[in-house]
Design a protein around this motif. Structure first.
Motif, PDB file in Angstrom:
ATOM      1  N   ILE A 150      -1.857   9.786   2.085  1.00 37.61           N
ATOM      2  CA  ILE A 150      -1.662  10.866   0.644  1.00 37.61           C
ATOM      3  C   ILE A 150      -1.701  12.094   0.935  1.00 37.61           C
ATOM      4  CG2 ILE A 150      -0.170  10.634  -1.365  1.00 37.61           C
ATOM      5  CD1 ILE A 150      -1.433   7.460  -1.482  1.00 37.61           C
ATOM      6  N   LYS A 151      -0.431  13.453   0.580  1.00 39.19           N
ATOM      7  CA  LYS A 151      -0.111  14.553   0.381  1.00 39.19           C
ATOM      8  C   LYS A 151       0.473  14.708  -0.461  1.00 39.19           C
ATOM      9  CE  LYS A 151      -0.940  16.192   4.987  1.00 39.19           C
ATOM     10  NZ  LYS A 151      -0.194  16.908   6.023  1.00 39.19           N
ATOM     11  N   MET A 199       1.001  -0.986   0.089  1.00 38.44           N
ATOM     12  CA  MET A 199       0.368   0.070   0.014  1.00 38.44           C
ATOM     13  C   MET A 199       1.211   1.116   0.182  1.00 38.44           C
ATOM     14  SD  MET A 199      -3.685  -0.791  -0.200  1.00 38.44           S
ATOM     15  CE  MET A 199      -4.082   0.734   1.247  1.00 38.44           C
ATOM     16  N   TYR A 200       0.498   2.487  -0.752  1.00 40.18           N
ATOM     17  CA  TYR A 200       1.151   3.018  -1.089  1.00 40.18           C
ATOM     18  C   TYR A 200       0.326   4.271   0.015  1.00 40.18           C
ATOM     19  CZ  TYR A 200       3.768   6.933  -3.539  1.00 40.18           C
ATOM     20  OH  TYR A 200       4.571   8.279  -3.658  1.00 40.18           O
ATOM     21  N   LYS A 201       0.940   3.953   1.695  1.00 39.76           N
ATOM     22  CA  LYS A 201       0.487   5.227   2.397  1.00 39.76           C
ATOM     23  C   LYS A 201       2.050   6.128   2.759  1.00 39.76           C
ATOM     24  CE  LYS A 201      -3.711   3.147   3.688  1.00 39.76           C
ATOM     25  NZ  LYS A 201      -4.740   3.260   4.924  1.00 39.76           N
ATOM     26  N   ASN A 202       0.404   7.237   3.953  1.00 45.31           N
ATOM     27  CA  ASN A 202       1.820   8.059   4.336  1.00 45.31           C
ATOM     28  C   ASN A 202       2.369   8.363   3.949  1.00 45.31           C
ATOM     29  OD1 ASN A 202       0.426   7.727   7.066  1.00 45.31           O
ATOM     30  ND2 ASN A 202       0.781   5.436   6.948  1.00 45.31           N
ATOM     31  N   LYS A 224       0.157  -0.175 -12.330  1.00 48.61           N
ATOM     32  CA  LYS A 224       0.290   0.606 -12.636  1.00 48.61           C
ATOM     33  C   LYS A 224      -1.296   1.044 -13.312  1.00 48.61           C
ATOM     34  CE  LYS A 224       5.219  -0.052 -14.361  1.00 48.61           C
ATOM     35  NZ  LYS A 224       6.291  -0.347 -15.278  1.00 48.61           N
ATOM     36  N   VAL A 225      -1.264   2.170 -13.980  1.00 47.94           N
ATOM     37  CA  VAL A 225      -1.987   2.855 -14.780  1.00 47.94           C
ATOM     38  C   VAL A 225      -2.449   1.777 -15.510  1.00 47.94           C
ATOM     39  CG1 VAL A 225      -3.149   4.801 -15.538  1.00 47.94           C
ATOM     40  CG2 VAL A 225      -2.132   5.276 -13.666  1.00 47.94           C
ATOM     41  N   VAL A 246      -7.349   6.703  -8.168  1.00 47.25           N
ATOM     42  CA  VAL A 246      -6.574   6.507  -6.448  1.00 47.25           C
ATOM     43  C   VAL A 246      -6.246   5.571  -6.046  1.00 47.25           C
ATOM     44  CG1 VAL A 246      -7.457   7.290  -4.140  1.00 47.25           C
ATOM     45  CG2 VAL A 246      -7.355   9.384  -6.792  1.00 47.25           C
ATOM     46  N   GLU A 247      -7.254   4.349  -6.480  1.00 48.58           N
ATOM     47  CA  GLU A 247      -6.926   2.934  -6.203  1.00 48.58           C
ATOM     48  C   GLU A 247      -6.002   2.464  -6.753  1.00 48.58           C
ATOM     49  OE1 GLU A 247      -8.962   1.373  -3.333  1.00 48.58           O
ATOM     50  OE2 GLU A 247      -9.480   3.467  -4.033  1.00 48.58           O
ATOM     51  N   LYS A 248      -5.853   2.678  -7.708  1.00 48.53           N
ATOM     52  CA  LYS A 248      -4.223   2.073  -8.320  1.00 48.53           C
ATOM     53  C   LYS A 248      -3.222   2.655  -7.692  1.00 48.53           C
ATOM     54  CE  LYS A 248      -6.145  -0.095 -12.650  1.00 48.53           C
ATOM     55  NZ  LYS A 248      -5.154  -1.158 -13.284  1.00 48.53           N
ATOM     56  N   ILE A 249      -3.138   4.035  -7.594  1.00 48.21           N
ATOM     57  CA  ILE A 249      -1.681   5.252  -6.629  1.00 48.21           C
ATOM     58  C   ILE A 249      -1.667   3.739  -5.757  1.00 48.21           C
ATOM     59  CG2 ILE A 249      -0.714   6.310  -6.224  1.00 48.21           C
ATOM     60  CD1 ILE A 249      -1.608   7.916  -8.510  1.00 48.21           C
ATOM     61  N   VAL A 250      -2.958   4.424  -5.196  1.00 46.63           N
ATOM     62  CA  VAL A 250      -2.498   3.648  -3.363  1.00 46.63           C
ATOM     63  C   VAL A 250      -2.313   2.174  -3.512  1.00 46.63           C
ATOM     64  CG1 VAL A 250      -3.949   2.757  -1.089  1.00 46.63           C
ATOM     65  CG2 VAL A 250      -4.594   5.046  -2.277  1.00 46.63           C
TER      66      VAL A 250
END
Lengths: 225, 190
Positions: free
Chosen positions: A36-37, A1-4, A177-178, A169-173
């Protein structure tokens, strides 16, 4: 997961309150649910401002994901955005730009994808030239309906755009890859209205003629030169 | 003036003088009149696009910005051939040339039409000059070269330009290669 984590976004419009900014603002709201900022920069402010450009480069070097959100401008990207990308390239340094990913959001008023293909390829070429990992593109036609307004304010008119951005957003989180190709796969619904392209001119020209009448333009076909 | 050359190459670019020589010698040999404009020396403001559009909805065909574009517009309309000479930036024209091209919007009218089965704006002027783009590659990939040629093709479709050509050359190309590439295309377009 791509968090923080943080994302650097570069808006390619020539205006301050643009459709591209409305899209990035919407993403910012959605990403905040995942801690995510987004550090947002506008090419129209950065390209001739040394301090803002230095800040942009610093954020690109610190954040792992770089997002370009831009309109098509005469089949390409706008002058301020191309200038900014050239300046970033002039700072190319593998030690500071190591392991960066790039995603593009490209939109235009014209519904057909072909109008956006050159601009998308330019973003792809920039990623490759910089050694960034190309994560794909989301592209939209008929984006002129947004006119810089917040996407949620537009209600159903922007539902198809919000849906694609939600998916982005879901893909990035989820660190997906898009799209894996240069430009062929994207998340968008290419035309919001399921009508043949030949029906667009009479509909759009009716709206244009109303606007011209309102503005009091008498000779729209004037040839001053 | 029949040919308008918009140059965004820096004079220090390797092969700059050779490219200029090849172009000018061939144009002089054929007795074409031409004007060479260094876009980097022009005073051109940034187009602000949809927030303005005065050239479409207030003063049709006239840009309200007062800068060197006012002298360029009539030359653009009257030219038979427009030459873009530019470094390739990720497949695009260099920003210094793009600044000028972004200001071409007064050459359109806001009315829509179908051209080559695509939605487009109509041209304001009946005849647009033919287009020849020459891109100089400096460490750019073949993909960038392909995008550059595609971009010129898209410009030609959008502006309803009858004949167009696009070439990319390596900055270290041999003089003979440069000449062959440029002369072939000039003959097709002028």
């Amino acid at each position: 997961m791509y968090k923080n984590q943080k994302i650097t976004a570069l808006i390619g419009s020539t205006q301050h309150n643009s459709t591209s900014k409305a899209m990035v603002d919407y993403l910012q709201q959605k990403f905040s649910n995942h801690d995510i900022k987004i550090d947002t920069y506008k090419a129209c402010e950065v390209y001739q401002n040394e301090q803002k450009f230095t800040d942009l480069v610093t954020h690109i070097s610190q954040n792992s994901l770089f997002l370009i959100c831009a309109p098509v401008y005469i089949d390409s990207l706008s002058y301020p955005l191309i200038s900014t990308l050239e300046q970033i390239y002039s700072c190319k340094d593998d030690s500071i730009f190591h392991d960066k990913k790039l995603i593009a959001i490209i939109h235009s008023g014209f519904p057909e994808k072909i109008h956006r293909e050159s601009a998308i390829e330019i973003c792809y070429n920039f990623a490759k030239t910089m050694g960034f990992d190309w994560q794909g593109v989301v592209d939209f036609g008929v984006s002129s309906i947004i006119e810089g307004k917040p996407l949620k304010e537009l209600g159903i008119a922007s539902r198809w755009i919000r849906k694609s951005l939600d998916e982005l957003v879901e893909k990035i989180v989820n660190k997906e890859k898009v799209s894996s190709g240069v430009i062929r796969k994207s998340l968008n619904l290419p035309i919001p209205l399921p009508i043949p392209i030949k029906w667009f001119p009479p509909i759009l020209n009716f709206m244009i003629n109303r606007k011209l009448k309102k503005e009091g333009v008498e000779d729209i076909l004037a040839r001053p030169y | 003036m029949e040919i308008l050359i918009l140059n965004a190459l820096l004079k220090k670019t390797k092969n700059y003088e050779r490219i200029q020589m090849v172009l000018e010698e061939n144009l002089q040999t054929e007795n074409y009149s031409y004007e060479w404009i260094d876009v980097r020396e022009m005073n051109v403001n940034t187009c602000i696009g949809t927030k303005c559009l005065a050239c479409q909805f207030k003063t049709p065909g006239l840009c309200k910005q007062k800068d060197d574009m006012q002298d360029l517009y009539p030359k653009l309309i009257q030219a038979k051939l427009l030459v873009f000479l530019t470094p390739v930036s990720f497949g695009s024209y260099h920003s210094e040339l793009k600044k000028v091209i972004d200001r071409f919007i007064p050459l359109d009218i806001p009315v829509y039409t179908i051209h080559q089965k695509e939605l487009h704006h109509k041209n304001r002027y009946e005849e647009m000059p033919n287009l020849f783009s020459i891109g100089v590659l400096e460490g750019e990939s073949q993909m960038s070269a392909k995008t550059f040629r595609k971009l010129t093709e898209r410009n030609a479709v959008n502006m309803v330009i009858e004949k167009f050509a696009s070439i990319t050359i390596e900055k270290n190309s041999e003089l003979a290669v440069l000449e062959d590439k440029i002369v072939d295309k000039l003959e097709e377009l002028v």
